[in-house]
Structures are given as structure tokens and as C-alpha cells.
Design a protein around this motif. Structure first.
Motif, PDB file in Angstrom:
ATOM      1  N   PRO A 360     -34.697  61.057   8.338  1.00 22.84           N
ATOM      2  CA  PRO A 360     -34.920  60.250   7.126  1.00 22.84           C
ATOM      3  C   PRO A 360     -35.185  61.101   5.879  1.00 22.84           C
ATOM      4  O   PRO A 360     -34.657  60.825   4.803  1.00 22.84           O
ATOM      5  CB  PRO A 360     -36.138  59.392   7.496  1.00 22.84           C
ATOM      6  CG  PRO A 360     -36.120  59.325   8.988  1.00 22.84           C
ATOM      7  CD  PRO A 360     -35.584  60.642   9.446  1.00 22.84           C
ATOM      8  N   ALA A 361     -36.007  62.143   6.002  1.00 19.17           N
ATOM      9  CA  ALA A 361     -36.316  62.969   4.833  1.00 19.17           C
ATOM     10  C   ALA A 361     -35.086  63.706   4.329  1.00 19.17           C
ATOM     11  O   ALA A 361     -34.919  63.912   3.120  1.00 19.17           O
ATOM     12  CB  ALA A 361     -37.427  63.964   5.172  1.00 19.17           C
ATOM     13  N   VAL A 362     -34.208  64.111   5.236  1.00 25.36           N
ATOM     14  CA  VAL A 362     -32.985  64.813   4.841  1.00 25.36           C
ATOM     15  C   VAL A 362     -32.040  63.860   4.118  1.00 25.36           C
ATOM     16  O   VAL A 362     -31.464  64.195   3.075  1.00 25.36           O
ATOM     17  CB  VAL A 362     -32.307  65.426   6.074  1.00 25.36           C
ATOM     18  CG1 VAL A 362     -30.977  66.066   5.693  1.00 25.36           C
ATOM     19  CG2 VAL A 362     -33.225  66.440   6.731  1.00 25.36           C
ATOM     20  N   LEU A 363     -31.881  62.652   4.642  1.00 31.99           N
ATOM     21  CA  LEU A 363     -31.028  61.669   3.991  1.00 31.99           C
ATOM     22  C   LEU A 363     -31.576  61.285   2.624  1.00 31.99           C
ATOM     23  O   LEU A 363     -30.820  61.048   1.676  1.00 31.99           O
ATOM     24  CB  LEU A 363     -30.880  60.439   4.877  1.00 31.99           C
ATOM     25  CG  LEU A 363     -30.138  60.680   6.208  1.00 31.99           C
ATOM     26  CD1 LEU A 363     -30.260  59.474   7.120  1.00 31.99           C
ATOM     27  CD2 LEU A 363     -28.673  61.006   5.940  1.00 31.99           C
ATOM     28  N   GLU A 382     -24.523  52.381   3.681  1.00 33.88           N
ATOM     29  CA  GLU A 382     -24.496  51.358   4.737  1.00 33.88           C
ATOM     30  C   GLU A 382     -25.385  51.714   5.916  1.00 33.88           C
ATOM     31  O   GLU A 382     -26.015  50.833   6.500  1.00 33.88           O
ATOM     32  CB  GLU A 382     -23.048  51.174   5.207  1.00 33.88           C
ATOM     33  CG  GLU A 382     -22.893  50.127   6.305  1.00 33.88           C
ATOM     34  CD  GLU A 382     -21.442  49.938   6.709  1.00 33.88           C
ATOM     35  OE1 GLU A 382     -21.177  49.062   7.571  1.00 33.88           O
ATOM     36  OE2 GLU A 382     -20.562  50.674   6.178  1.00 33.88           O
ATOM     37  N   HIS A 383     -25.480  52.999   6.259  1.00 33.32           N
ATOM     38  CA  HIS A 383     -26.126  53.377   7.511  1.00 33.32           C
ATOM     39  C   HIS A 383     -27.515  53.996   7.342  1.00 33.32           C
ATOM     40  O   HIS A 383     -28.196  54.186   8.347  1.00 33.32           O
ATOM     41  CB  HIS A 383     -25.246  54.358   8.289  1.00 33.32           C
ATOM     42  CG  HIS A 383     -23.968  53.758   8.773  1.00 33.32           C
ATOM     43  ND1 HIS A 383     -22.811  53.774   8.025  1.00 33.32           N
ATOM     44  CD2 HIS A 383     -23.666  53.102   9.919  1.00 33.32           C
ATOM     45  CE1 HIS A 383     -21.845  53.165   8.693  1.00 33.32           C
ATOM     46  NE2 HIS A 383     -22.336  52.746   9.852  1.00 33.32           N
ATOM     47  N   SER A 384     -27.920  54.320   6.138  1.00 35.99           N
ATOM     48  CA  SER A 384     -29.226  54.948   5.938  1.00 35.99           C
ATOM     49  C   SER A 384     -30.047  54.161   4.918  1.00 35.99           C
ATOM     50  O   SER A 384     -29.794  54.247   3.709  1.00 35.99           O
ATOM     51  CB  SER A 384     -29.058  56.398   5.465  1.00 35.99           C
ATOM     52  OG  SER A 384     -30.327  56.949   5.118  1.00 35.99           O
ATOM     53  N   PRO A 385     -31.052  53.438   5.366  1.00 35.40           N
ATOM     54  CA  PRO A 385     -31.913  52.716   4.408  1.00 35.40           C
ATOM     55  C   PRO A 385     -32.635  53.666   3.449  1.00 35.40           C
ATOM     56  O   PRO A 385     -32.853  53.315   2.286  1.00 35.40           O
ATOM     57  CB  PRO A 385     -32.905  51.974   5.312  1.00 35.40           C
ATOM     58  CG  PRO A 385     -32.240  51.906   6.654  1.00 35.40           C
ATOM     59  CD  PRO A 385     -31.414  53.126   6.766  1.00 35.40           C
ATOM     60  N   ARG A 389     -32.205  53.364  -0.558  1.00 39.03           N
ATOM     61  CA  ARG A 389     -33.343  53.060  -1.440  1.00 39.03           C
ATOM     62  C   ARG A 389     -33.443  54.080  -2.576  1.00 39.03           C
ATOM     63  O   ARG A 389     -33.596  53.724  -3.747  1.00 39.03           O
ATOM     64  CB  ARG A 389     -34.628  53.020  -0.614  1.00 39.03           C
ATOM     65  CG  ARG A 389     -35.855  52.639  -1.426  1.00 39.03           C
ATOM     66  CD  ARG A 389     -37.044  52.367  -0.536  1.00 39.03           C
ATOM     67  NE  ARG A 389     -37.425  53.536   0.249  1.00 39.03           N
ATOM     68  CZ  ARG A 389     -37.170  53.688   1.552  1.00 39.03           C
ATOM     69  NH1 ARG A 389     -36.529  52.742   2.215  1.00 39.03           N
ATOM     70  NH2 ARG A 389     -37.546  54.774   2.199  1.00 39.03           N
ATOM     71  N   HIS A 390     -33.336  55.349  -2.242  1.00 38.84           N
ATOM     72  CA  HIS A 390     -33.491  56.376  -3.265  1.00 38.84           C
ATOM     73  C   HIS A 390     -32.266  56.465  -4.168  1.00 38.84           C
ATOM     74  O   HIS A 390     -32.396  56.814  -5.350  1.00 38.84           O
ATOM     75  CB  HIS A 390     -33.773  57.725  -2.602  1.00 38.84           C
ATOM     76  CG  HIS A 390     -35.172  57.832  -2.058  1.00 38.84           C
ATOM     77  ND1 HIS A 390     -36.224  58.322  -2.801  1.00 38.84           N
ATOM     78  CD2 HIS A 390     -35.696  57.475  -0.851  1.00 38.84           C
ATOM     79  CE1 HIS A 390     -37.328  58.294  -2.079  1.00 38.84           C
ATOM     80  NE2 HIS A 390     -37.042  57.780  -0.890  1.00 38.84           N
ATOM     81  N   TRP A 391     -31.100  56.183  -3.651  1.00 33.37           N
ATOM     82  CA  TRP A 391     -29.913  56.165  -4.499  1.00 33.37           C
ATOM     83  C   TRP A 391     -30.019  55.035  -5.535  1.00 33.37           C
ATOM     84  O   TRP A 391     -29.689  55.217  -6.712  1.00 33.37           O
ATOM     85  CB  TRP A 391     -28.676  55.986  -3.634  1.00 33.37           C
ATOM     86  CG  TRP A 391     -27.384  56.133  -4.385  1.00 33.37           C
ATOM     87  CD1 TRP A 391     -26.691  55.158  -5.060  1.00 33.37           C
ATOM     88  CD2 TRP A 391     -26.612  57.335  -4.555  1.00 33.37           C
ATOM     89  NE1 TRP A 391     -25.559  55.664  -5.620  1.00 33.37           N
ATOM     90  CE2 TRP A 391     -25.480  57.007  -5.338  1.00 33.37           C
ATOM     91  CE3 TRP A 391     -26.766  58.639  -4.116  1.00 33.37           C
ATOM     92  CZ2 TRP A 391     -24.513  57.943  -5.686  1.00 33.37           C
ATOM     93  CZ3 TRP A 391     -25.805  59.570  -4.468  1.00 33.37           C
ATOM     94  CH2 TRP A 391     -24.695  59.233  -5.240  1.00 33.37           C
ATOM     95  N   ALA A 392     -30.513  53.891  -5.085  1.00 33.99           N
ATOM     96  CA  ALA A 392     -30.641  52.750  -5.986  1.00 33.99           C
ATOM     97  C   ALA A 392     -31.744  52.972  -7.018  1.00 33.99           C
ATOM     98  O   ALA A 392     -31.612  52.557  -8.176  1.00 33.99           O
ATOM     99  CB  ALA A 392     -30.929  51.483  -5.174  1.00 33.99           C
ATOM    100  N   ILE A 417     -31.761  47.685  -5.400  1.00 37.90           N
ATOM    101  CA  ILE A 417     -30.640  47.648  -4.450  1.00 37.90           C
ATOM    102  C   ILE A 417     -29.691  46.510  -4.809  1.00 37.90           C
ATOM    103  O   ILE A 417     -28.466  46.661  -4.725  1.00 37.90           O
ATOM    104  CB  ILE A 417     -31.173  47.523  -3.020  1.00 37.90           C
ATOM    105  CG1 ILE A 417     -31.969  48.785  -2.640  1.00 37.90           C
ATOM    106  CG2 ILE A 417     -30.032  47.295  -2.030  1.00 37.90           C
ATOM    107  CD1 ILE A 417     -32.535  48.778  -1.256  1.00 37.90           C
ATOM    108  N   ARG A 418     -30.228  45.379  -5.225  1.00 33.83           N
ATOM    109  CA  ARG A 418     -29.349  44.271  -5.649  1.00 33.83           C
ATOM    110  C   ARG A 418     -28.550  44.677  -6.889  1.00 33.83           C
ATOM    111  O   ARG A 418     -27.367  44.337  -7.011  1.00 33.83           O
ATOM    112  CB  ARG A 418     -30.176  43.021  -5.935  1.00 33.83           C
ATOM    113  CG  ARG A 418     -30.923  42.476  -4.722  1.00 33.83           C
ATOM    114  CD  ARG A 418     -31.291  41.003  -4.891  1.00 33.83           C
ATOM    115  NE  ARG A 418     -32.079  40.756  -6.095  1.00 33.83           N
ATOM    116  CZ  ARG A 418     -33.410  40.865  -6.189  1.00 33.83           C
ATOM    117  NH1 ARG A 418     -34.096  41.243  -5.106  1.00 33.83           N
ATOM    118  NH2 ARG A 418     -34.035  40.604  -7.300  1.00 33.83           N
ATOM    119  N   ALA A 419     -29.192  45.405  -7.804  1.00 36.19           N
ATOM    120  CA  ALA A 419     -28.468  45.870  -8.990  1.00 36.19           C
ATOM    121  C   ALA A 419     -27.354  46.832  -8.598  1.00 36.19           C
ATOM    122  O   ALA A 419     -26.259  46.809  -9.184  1.00 36.19           O
ATOM    123  CB  ALA A 419     -29.443  46.538  -9.960  1.00 36.19           C
TER     124      ALA A 419
END
Length: 540
Positions: A360-363, A382-385, A389-392, A417-419
Motif C-alpha cells: 500500500p505505501a509503495v502504491l 481500478e485495483h489500488s484504493p 485516493r492519493h491520485w484523486a 474520487i467522484r470528481a
């Protein structure tokens, strides 16, 4: 005030205000008249008048000699002992004066005879000998007597001489007192390069530290300090000069853990040094403070794995060689992989390998990279919550072609995330009207900024309760209107009429020419293959 208008009473008033020495220094130019000085010298009261005449640097010698014979105030003699116009025979008399304070003052006089200086250098009073050590007229016999003085304060004062002979500096640099030794090395201005190199090679910590505090230290001396056996010296030396590979190897093999970390972060670090550091097993324990035995009786979280600080620093180094990056990925240590994910020089293949660790920390760290290729971003969304989250949160752009994934993101409770879902998919205009009614201003902003947003939608959002939405809608409408006005009109199409109808018929009858086909590059093919492997790994 002109000296012609000065009176004895005015001078006495100034002495009471500023003191004897300050007044004597201030009235040097223009000089006071001999008549006024004689008048002051004849005043028995107050005693400050005679003290002023004794301290005034332009007093006539005969007047100073009369004061030495007639003055009743013992405070006059210290001033006479330091006056540059005091006759030499009076200085000799003061050198044997019974009052130690008088001897202290005369000991600093630059015109004192060498014989009296030598006698004062052996004076029983320590203050007198310390005063002699500050005299600028010392010669080698005086230095020899003072350099072996039993009192370290005298030797310390001697080490401050601006023209300290090299032989004396060498003796004081080996003094039993650490203060004397280091002070001599730090401020001696007469030391030659050979002497400085000798001090640098002494391997004595206090000597090398004092040497490192000098200004304008020669480059060979700085380089030699890098090879010191003391970590404190090496830390000072690396601020004076960038170590060469030999010095870096010395730090790696003899240094402490924090020095290894410093070396691992050096730019353009040589590959052999990197391989040496990659094997470092120095760790920082990050336990929760609860031992495994305690976990049987109380509820506790699993212990946090240790951190390898040297590997972490090396993994973040942009000059990291590829085979060491492969080694770090294979180790799958979370802290090292996180540092590797922040490395700006990391290749796309290593980025995919890090994603395959599914840590998780690496992603999360990968979400903050700006060089992810387009096919990997929607896959990680799609595969990494954690990545999602951090991308959004950063409001980074993305292209989500999968409608099912876009709808799943729309159902997320987080507005960011919705945005992201609204901005990353090719929605219909009707869908954007629905998104514009979302309770979050961030989602409404994404809807109005969508390229498919209708002008009516922008107009409706001009009445939005959120000020940022109103401003964005206004800016978007203005930009669209400006773009429409700036589009040039197309020139009328002119078709040349061929004169040869048979050639035109043959051209129309010919089959259409197919555009050339380009094979994908080797890199894209490799990335596609690795992405398929990554998908299979996540689906497991």
C-alpha cells in the motif's frame, strides 16, 4: 569645539563624562596646546587632570617626566607606563615598580627594552607575564620563556600573537592544555602548508577539529581531513570540500551509520560504491513499544518493520544503477521500495515492478509520480484504493475508458474520487447535468470543466451557491467565447479543373492508397507485456 577655546574646566567636565582614555583619544586632533597641558598637570585636584596628561599620547616628554616625579596619585603611573612618549629610562623604572598594576601596563609597551621584557616574562605575578605575552615587540628569547610558562593562561595569550614564529607555533600546538593547543592551530597565521599537513595527519581529534575551523585552508589539507579516523572531523571536512571516491570509500568502510546515509545520497555516486552500500544492514527499529509477549494479554497492532536508512537513501538517489534497483525491488522491503518509488530517474519497467509488489505505501508513493504512462494509471486506479485516493486528492488528470470503472468511482463517498470520475471519462451531456447537482462543489467543478459540458449547464452554474463554482463557470464561458471569436474563417475551396479527362478517370478508378502502417516501438511492446503480467498478478 576648537582647541583654542578649550579650557581646563571644559576638559575636566568631558573627562567626568567620557573617562580618561576616551577623552585623551578624542582630543588628539587637533593637538592640545602645551600651555593647557601644563595647566592640567599642575592641578593636584582632581586627580583625573594628571591622569589625563599622563594618558594623552601627545604630551611632551619633559612633562611626563615631571609627572613621574611629582605625582602623588598612584593611578597616574599606569597611564605613564603606556604612553608612547614616555622616556625609555622611565619605562625601565616602571618595569621594576613595586605595584603589579604598573608592571602590567608597562609590559605591553612596544618600546620597552628587551632586557626589561625578559625580566617581566619571568615576573612572579601571572597577570604581568600574561601582559608580556601580548606585547608586539617580543623576540625569540621572550617566546621561549613564555611558551614554557607554567600558567596555561600565559601560553594561551602567547598563542594569539599575530606574528607567532613557526617554531613557537609548533611547540604550542603540542601543548598539554587542549585550549592552548587548539587555539594555536585555529588562529596561527604564520603556519606553512607543510605544518598544516602535519597537523591534519596527526589523527588527534581536537587538533583536526581546530584545523578544520581555519579559513582559507589549502585543498590538500581539506582532502586529508576526509581520511580522519574521527567521525566528527569527517563531518566538518565534508563541508569544506566534496569528498572524492577514495574518501567516500573510507567513509563507507570506517564511518558511522549517518555518514553512510550521507554518502548514499551523493550525486553521481560511483556504481562500485553503490553496490557496497546496497549490502548495508544498518536498521532503525520502529517497533510499537509492545513486545510480542505483551500482545497475548492486550490488544495491539503488529510490529512495524524496521527501516534500512542507507538503502532508503540509496534508493532515492537519481544516479542509482538499474541492477541495484532490481535488487531492491526483489527484496520487497516497504521503506526501500517507497524511496525507490520517489526516485525521479526510475525507468517505466521498475515502476511496473514496484506496482507488482502491491504494498500500500509503495502504491501511494507511485501516485505522486508525474511520469506514469497512460495505460498504467487507470489500471492502478481500478485495483489500488491507496493509489486511487492519493491520485484523486492531487486532482491529477486521468483517462478512464472503462464505463463500469467510471460508475464505480462515481459511487465513492469521497468527493475527490467522484470528481476524478467525472473528469476522466467521456460522459454524455445528459450525465453531466446530473453530476452538476452533486452536493460537493469539487464534483460540480469537474462537471462544468468537462469538454462535453453544454453552454446551458454553464449558465445554470452561474447561480451556484459556491463562489468557486461561479468563478469557474464564468471563466469557462469567457474562454469558450474567446475561442469562437479567434477561429479564422476557412478559405473557399478551389478545385482545379484538369485538362486531361482520361488521366482524371484513371486516377478515380485506381484503388485508394492505404496509409503506411507503423510497428509499435520495442519499449511500448515491453510495457504492454509487463502490464499484462501485472494484471494477472493483481487478479490472483
Amino acid at each position: 569645539m576648537s582647541t583654542d577655546t578649550l579650557t581646563a574646566s571644559a576638559i575636566l567636565e568631558r573627562i567626568r563624562r567620557d573617562g580618561v582614555r576616551k577623552t585623551a583619544s578624542a582630543l588628539r586632533k587637533p593637538p592640545l596646546s602645551s600651555r593647557l597641558l601644563q595647566e592640567l598637570a599642575e592641578l593636584a585636584e582632581p586627580s583625573a587632570a594628571q591622569q589625563f596628561v599622563a594618558a594623552y599620547p601627545l604630551s611632551p616628554s619633559h612633562l611626563l617626566e615631571n609627572l613621574a616625579q611629582t605625582a602623588q596619585d598612584p593611578e597616574v603611573f599606569p597611564y605613564l607606563a603606556t604612553n608612547p612618549r614616555t622616556p625609555p629610562h622611565l619605562l625601565s623604572t616602571f618595569a621594576a615598580h613595586e605595584n603589579p598594576e604598573v608592571r602590567v601596563h608597562v609590559a605591553t609597551h612596544p618600546q620597552l627594552a628587551a632586557r626589561e621584557l625578559l625580566n617581566l616574562a619571568q615576573d612572579p605575578d601571572t597577570a604581568v607575564r600574561r601582559a608580556v605575552a601580548s606585547n608586539p615587540s617580543l623576540r625569540l628569547p621572550h617566546y621561549a620563556a613564555l611558551a614554557t610558562d607554567a600558567n596555561p593562561g600565559v601560553r594561551l595569550q602567547l598563542s594569539s600573537q599575530p606574528a607567532l614564529p613557526t617554531q613557537v607555533a609548533l611547540v604550542l600546538a603540542a601543548d598539554a592544555s587542549t585550549v592552548v593547543r587548539t587555539h594555536t592551530i585555529a588562529i596561527t597565521t604564520t603556519a606553512e602548508d607543510e605544518l598544516l599537513l602535519g597537523w591534519a595527519a596527526s589523527d588527534e581529534e581536537d587538533v583536526q577539529l581546530a584545523l578544520g575551523s581555519r579559513k582559507n585552508l589549502p585543498t590538500p589539507v581539506r582532502a586529508l581531513l576526509h581520511l580522519s579516523p574521527h567521525a566528527t572531523v569527517r563531518r566538518v571536512a565534508r563541508e569544506l570540500l566534496e569528498p572524492d571516491p577514495i574518501a567516500l570509500l573510507h567513509i563507507i568502510t570506517h564511518g558511522e551509520a549517518d555518514e553512510h546515509v550521507w554518502v548514499a545520497s551523493r550525486p553521481q555516486l560511483a556504481a562500485p560504491l553503490q553496490r557496497h552500500l546496497a549490502q548495508s544492514d544498518n536498521i532503525i527499529a520502529r517497533g510499537t513499544g509492545v513486545t510480542p509477549v505483551d500482545c497475548t494479554s492486550v490488544e495491539c497492532s503488529p510490529p512495524v518493520p524496521p527501516v534500512f536508512p542507507v538503502r532508503v537513501a540509496l534508493a532515492a538517489n537519481p544516479s542509482l544503477v538499474p541492477d541495484i534497483a532490481d535488487y531492491f525491488v526483489a527484496l520487497a522491503d516497504e521503506s526501500v521500495c517507497v524511496a525507490l518509488a520517489t526516485n525521479p530517474a526510475l525507468s517505466p519497467e521498475h515502476v511496473q515492478s514496484l506496482a507488482a509488489t502491491r504494498l500500500p505505501a509503495v502504491l501511494t508513493a507511485l501516485a505522486y509520480r508525474d511520469d506514469l504512462y497512460d495505460e498504467l494509471i487507470p489500471f492502478l486506479l481500478e485495483h489500488s484504493p491507496d493509489f486511487l485516493r492519493h491520485w484523486a486528492i492531487q486532482q491529477k488528470p486521468a483517462t478512464v475508458a472503462n464505463a463500469d470503472l467510471a460508475h464505480r468511482l462515481l459511487a465513492d463517498p469521497l468527493p475527490s474520487i467522484r470528481a476524478l470520475a467525472v473528469a476522466s471519462h467521456a460522459w454524455r451531456r445528459a450525465d453531466l447535468y446530473d453530476f452538476a447537482r452533486d452536493r460537493s462543489p469539487a464534483v460540480r467543478l469537474a462537471a462544468l470543466r468537462h469538454p462535453n459540458a453544454a453552454d446551458d449547464l454553464l449558465a445554470s452554474l452561474l447561480l451556484d451557491p459556491a463562489p468557486e463554482v461561479v468563478l469557474a463557470a464564468t471563466a469557462t464561458r469567457t474562454a469558450r467565447a474567446t475561442a469562437v471569436r479567434s477561429i479564422p474563417l476557412a478559405a473557399p475551396l478551389s478545385v482545379p479543373i484538369p485538362s486531361n479527362l482520361s488521366a482524371l478517370s484513371a486516377a478515380l478508378a485506381a484503388p485508394p492508397v492505404r496509409p503506411p502502417r507503423f510497428e509499435p516501438s520495442t519499449l511500448n511492446a515491453q510495457l504492454s507485456t509487463k502490464l499484462n503480467q501485472l494484471k494477472r498478478l493483481f487478479w490472483k
